[in-house]
Write a protein that holds these residues in place. Structure first.
Motif, PDB file in Angstrom:
ATOM      1  N   MET A   3      10.298 -29.229  -9.172  1.00  0.00           N
ATOM      2  CA  MET A   3       9.031 -30.296 -10.500  1.00  0.00           C
ATOM      3  C   MET A   3       9.171 -31.892  -9.666  1.00  0.00           C
ATOM      4  O   MET A   3       8.029 -32.140 -10.140  1.00  0.00           O
ATOM      5  CB  MET A   3       9.877 -30.532 -11.716  1.00  0.00           C
ATOM      6  N   ALA A   4      10.284 -32.344  -9.300  1.00  0.00           N
ATOM      7  CA  ALA A   4      10.544 -33.967  -9.000  1.00  0.00           C
ATOM      8  C   ALA A   4       8.990 -33.780  -7.465  1.00  0.00           C
ATOM      9  O   ALA A   4       8.265 -34.915  -7.592  1.00  0.00           O
ATOM     10  CB  ALA A   4      11.679 -33.841  -7.929  1.00  0.00           C
ATOM     11  N   THR A   5       8.833 -32.298  -6.541  1.00  0.00           N
ATOM     12  CA  THR A   5       7.670 -32.845  -5.580  1.00  0.00           C
ATOM     13  C   THR A   5       6.548 -32.401  -6.301  1.00  0.00           C
ATOM     14  O   THR A   5       5.946 -33.385  -5.368  1.00  0.00           O
ATOM     15  CB  THR A   5       8.441 -31.415  -4.747  1.00  0.00           C
ATOM     16  N   MET A   6       6.685 -31.659  -7.411  1.00  0.00           N
ATOM     17  CA  MET A   6       5.021 -31.417  -7.492  1.00  0.00           C
ATOM     18  C   MET A   6       5.221 -33.177  -8.402  1.00  0.00           C
ATOM     19  O   MET A   6       3.571 -32.756  -8.303  1.00  0.00           O
ATOM     20  CB  MET A   6       5.362 -30.338  -9.024  1.00  0.00           C
ATOM     21  N   LEU A   7       5.665 -33.986  -9.411  1.00  0.00           N
ATOM     22  CA  LEU A   7       5.544 -34.701  -9.750  1.00  0.00           C
ATOM     23  C   LEU A   7       5.388 -35.527  -9.769  1.00  0.00           C
ATOM     24  O   LEU A   7       4.737 -36.803  -9.182  1.00  0.00           O
ATOM     25  CB  LEU A   7       6.423 -35.176 -11.444  1.00  0.00           C
ATOM     26  N   ARG A   8       5.570 -36.269  -7.815  1.00  0.00           N
ATOM     27  CA  ARG A   8       6.039 -37.194  -7.354  1.00  0.00           C
ATOM     28  C   ARG A   8       4.788 -38.191  -6.494  1.00  0.00           C
ATOM     29  O   ARG A   8       5.005 -39.112  -7.030  1.00  0.00           O
ATOM     30  CB  ARG A   8       6.220 -36.873  -5.863  1.00  0.00           C
ATOM     31  N   PRO A   9       3.232 -37.466  -6.642  1.00  0.00           N
ATOM     32  CA  PRO A   9       1.977 -37.589  -6.474  1.00  0.00           C
ATOM     33  C   PRO A   9       2.031 -38.675  -7.519  1.00  0.00           C
ATOM     34  O   PRO A   9       0.907 -39.071  -7.875  1.00  0.00           O
ATOM     35  CB  PRO A   9       1.545 -36.401  -5.782  1.00  0.00           C
ATOM     36  N   LEU A  10       2.049 -38.218  -8.721  1.00  0.00           N
ATOM     37  CA  LEU A  10       2.171 -38.729  -9.632  1.00  0.00           C
ATOM     38  C   LEU A  10       2.816 -40.597 -10.537  1.00  0.00           C
ATOM     39  O   LEU A  10       2.640 -41.437 -10.993  1.00  0.00           O
ATOM     40  CB  LEU A  10       1.914 -38.211 -11.344  1.00  0.00           C
ATOM     41  N   GLU A  11       3.621 -40.951  -9.214  1.00  0.00           N
ATOM     42  CA  GLU A  11       4.602 -41.696  -9.612  1.00  0.00           C
ATOM     43  C   GLU A  11       3.600 -43.278  -9.255  1.00  0.00           C
ATOM     44  O   GLU A  11       4.176 -44.547  -9.469  1.00  0.00           O
ATOM     45  CB  GLU A  11       5.758 -41.464  -8.339  1.00  0.00           C
ATOM     46  N   ASP A  12       3.222 -43.269  -8.406  1.00  0.00           N
ATOM     47  CA  ASP A  12       2.237 -44.499  -8.103  1.00  0.00           C
ATOM     48  C   ASP A  12       1.362 -44.894  -8.807  1.00  0.00           C
ATOM     49  O   ASP A  12       1.278 -46.659  -9.674  1.00  0.00           O
ATOM     50  CB  ASP A  12       1.861 -44.431  -5.913  1.00  0.00           C
ATOM     51  N   PRO A  13       0.578 -43.972  -9.345  1.00  0.00           N
ATOM     52  CA  PRO A  13      -0.602 -44.819 -10.024  1.00  0.00           C
ATOM     53  C   PRO A  13       0.216 -46.263 -11.635  1.00  0.00           C
ATOM     54  O   PRO A  13      -0.949 -46.969 -11.403  1.00  0.00           O
ATOM     55  CB  PRO A  13      -1.176 -43.370 -10.804  1.00  0.00           C
ATOM     56  N   PRO A  14       1.032 -45.292 -11.583  1.00  0.00           N
ATOM     57  CA  PRO A  14       1.365 -46.098 -12.938  1.00  0.00           C
ATOM     58  C   PRO A  14       1.707 -47.583 -12.228  1.00  0.00           C
ATOM     59  O   PRO A  14       1.918 -48.733 -12.921  1.00  0.00           O
ATOM     60  CB  PRO A  14       2.430 -46.112 -13.832  1.00  0.00           C
ATOM     61  N   LYS A  15       2.172 -47.844 -11.077  1.00  0.00           N
ATOM     62  CA  LYS A  15       2.892 -48.738 -11.017  1.00  0.00           C
ATOM     63  C   LYS A  15       1.887 -50.032 -10.238  1.00  0.00           C
ATOM     64  O   LYS A  15       1.640 -50.975 -10.285  1.00  0.00           O
ATOM     65  CB  LYS A  15       3.685 -48.625  -9.790  1.00  0.00           C
ATOM     66  N   SER A  16       0.999 -49.363  -9.484  1.00  0.00           N
ATOM     67  CA  SER A  16      -0.118 -50.265  -8.248  1.00  0.00           C
ATOM     68  C   SER A  16      -1.564 -49.790  -8.771  1.00  0.00           C
ATOM     69  O   SER A  16      -2.401 -50.750  -8.752  1.00  0.00           O
ATOM     70  CB  SER A  16      -0.068 -48.772  -6.837  1.00  0.00           C
ATOM     71  N   GLY A  17      -1.655 -48.842  -9.683  1.00  0.00           N
ATOM     72  CA  GLY A  17      -2.932 -48.079 -10.756  1.00  0.00           C
ATOM     73  C   GLY A  17      -3.893 -47.848  -9.154  1.00  0.00           C
ATOM     74  O   GLY A  17      -3.622 -47.874  -8.413  1.00  0.00           O
ATOM     75  N   ILE A  18      -4.946 -47.709  -9.952  1.00  0.00           N
ATOM     76  CA  ILE A  18      -6.389 -46.407  -9.329  1.00  0.00           C
ATOM     77  C   ILE A  18      -7.533 -47.375  -9.758  1.00  0.00           C
ATOM     78  O   ILE A  18      -7.385 -47.611 -11.156  1.00  0.00           O
ATOM     79  CB  ILE A  18      -5.755 -45.069  -9.404  1.00  0.00           C
ATOM     80  N   LYS A  19      -9.208 -47.367  -8.762  1.00  0.00           N
ATOM     81  CA  LYS A  19     -10.256 -47.923  -8.534  1.00  0.00           C
ATOM     82  C   LYS A  19      -9.973 -46.239  -9.757  1.00  0.00           C
ATOM     83  O   LYS A  19     -10.902 -45.388  -8.987  1.00  0.00           O
ATOM     84  CB  LYS A  19     -10.315 -47.217  -8.213  1.00  0.00           C
ATOM     85  N   VAL A  20     -11.030 -46.327 -10.789  1.00  0.00           N
ATOM     86  CA  VAL A  20     -11.867 -45.529 -11.334  1.00  0.00           C
ATOM     87  C   VAL A  20     -13.046 -45.483 -11.601  1.00  0.00           C
ATOM     88  O   VAL A  20     -13.488 -47.431 -11.920  1.00  0.00           O
ATOM     89  CB  VAL A  20     -11.431 -44.879 -12.836  1.00  0.00           C
ATOM     90  N   LEU A  21     -14.104 -44.922 -11.565  1.00  0.00           N
ATOM     91  CA  LEU A  21     -15.547 -44.982 -11.771  1.00  0.00           C
ATOM     92  C   LEU A  21     -15.506 -45.068 -13.175  1.00  0.00           C
ATOM     93  O   LEU A  21     -16.105 -43.643 -14.007  1.00  0.00           O
ATOM     94  CB  LEU A  21     -16.401 -44.081 -11.215  1.00  0.00           C
ATOM     95  N   CYS A  22     -16.408 -45.976 -13.818  1.00  0.00           N
ATOM     96  CA  CYS A  22     -15.761 -46.065 -14.997  1.00  0.00           C
ATOM     97  C   CYS A  22     -18.498 -44.999 -15.078  1.00  0.00           C
ATOM     98  O   CYS A  22     -18.924 -45.298 -14.590  1.00  0.00           O
ATOM     99  CB  CYS A  22     -16.542 -47.359 -15.576  1.00  0.00           C
ATOM    100  N   SER A  23     -17.989 -45.138 -16.288  1.00  0.00           N
ATOM    101  CA  SER A  23     -19.742 -44.767 -16.507  1.00  0.00           C
ATOM    102  C   SER A  23     -20.850 -46.042 -16.900  1.00  0.00           C
ATOM    103  O   SER A  23     -22.137 -44.983 -16.704  1.00  0.00           O
ATOM    104  CB  SER A  23     -19.828 -43.961 -18.238  1.00  0.00           C
ATOM    105  N   ASP A  24     -20.600 -47.277 -17.016  1.00  0.00           N
ATOM    106  CA  ASP A  24     -22.078 -47.835 -16.700  1.00  0.00           C
ATOM    107  C   ASP A  24     -21.602 -47.816 -15.067  1.00  0.00           C
ATOM    108  O   ASP A  24     -22.881 -48.695 -14.925  1.00  0.00           O
ATOM    109  CB  ASP A  24     -21.062 -49.075 -17.240  1.00  0.00           C
ATOM    110  N   GLY A  25     -21.274 -47.390 -14.081  1.00  0.00           N
ATOM    111  CA  GLY A  25     -21.339 -47.755 -13.071  1.00  0.00           C
ATOM    112  C   GLY A  25     -20.123 -49.044 -11.521  1.00  0.00           C
ATOM    113  O   GLY A  25     -20.351 -48.754 -10.737  1.00  0.00           O
ATOM    114  N   ARG A  26     -19.529 -48.912 -12.913  1.00  0.00           N
ATOM    115  CA  ARG A  26     -18.724 -49.959 -12.463  1.00  0.00           C
ATOM    116  C   ARG A  26     -17.199 -49.712 -12.084  1.00  0.00           C
ATOM    117  O   ARG A  26     -17.014 -48.081 -12.680  1.00  0.00           O
ATOM    118  CB  ARG A  26     -18.355 -51.487 -12.876  1.00  0.00           C
TER     119      ARG A  26
END
Length: 64
Positions: free
Chosen positions: A1-24
């Motif tokens: 389970m830890a191996t499967m969830l490992r890729p999800l550990e960093d986004p809450p800490k460092s954030g991710i870039k998300v394309l919004c519906s307004d194009g920004r």
């Protein structure tokens, strides 16, 4: 389970870039959360009538 969830550990800490519906592009911090509740609490939160199935259209009195 830890191996499967490992890729999800960093986004809450460092954030991710998300394309919004307004194009920004926005910097977002994704969190995965769960909510545990017993049946009466789930009915309260979801607005489902107690004792009824949210998927069925059958009246509980007609079920055998």
């Amino acid at each position: 389970m830890a191996t499967m969830l490992r890729p999800l550990e960093d986004p809450p800490k460092s954030g991710i870039k998300v394309l919004c519906s307004d194009g920004r592009t926005r910097h977002a911090y994704a969190w995965i959360a769960s909510f545990l509740a017993n049946y009466p609490e789930q009915c309260n939160i979801t607005g489902v009538k107690y004792g009824w199935c949210s998927r069925c259209e059958i009246d509980p009195d007609d079920m055998s």
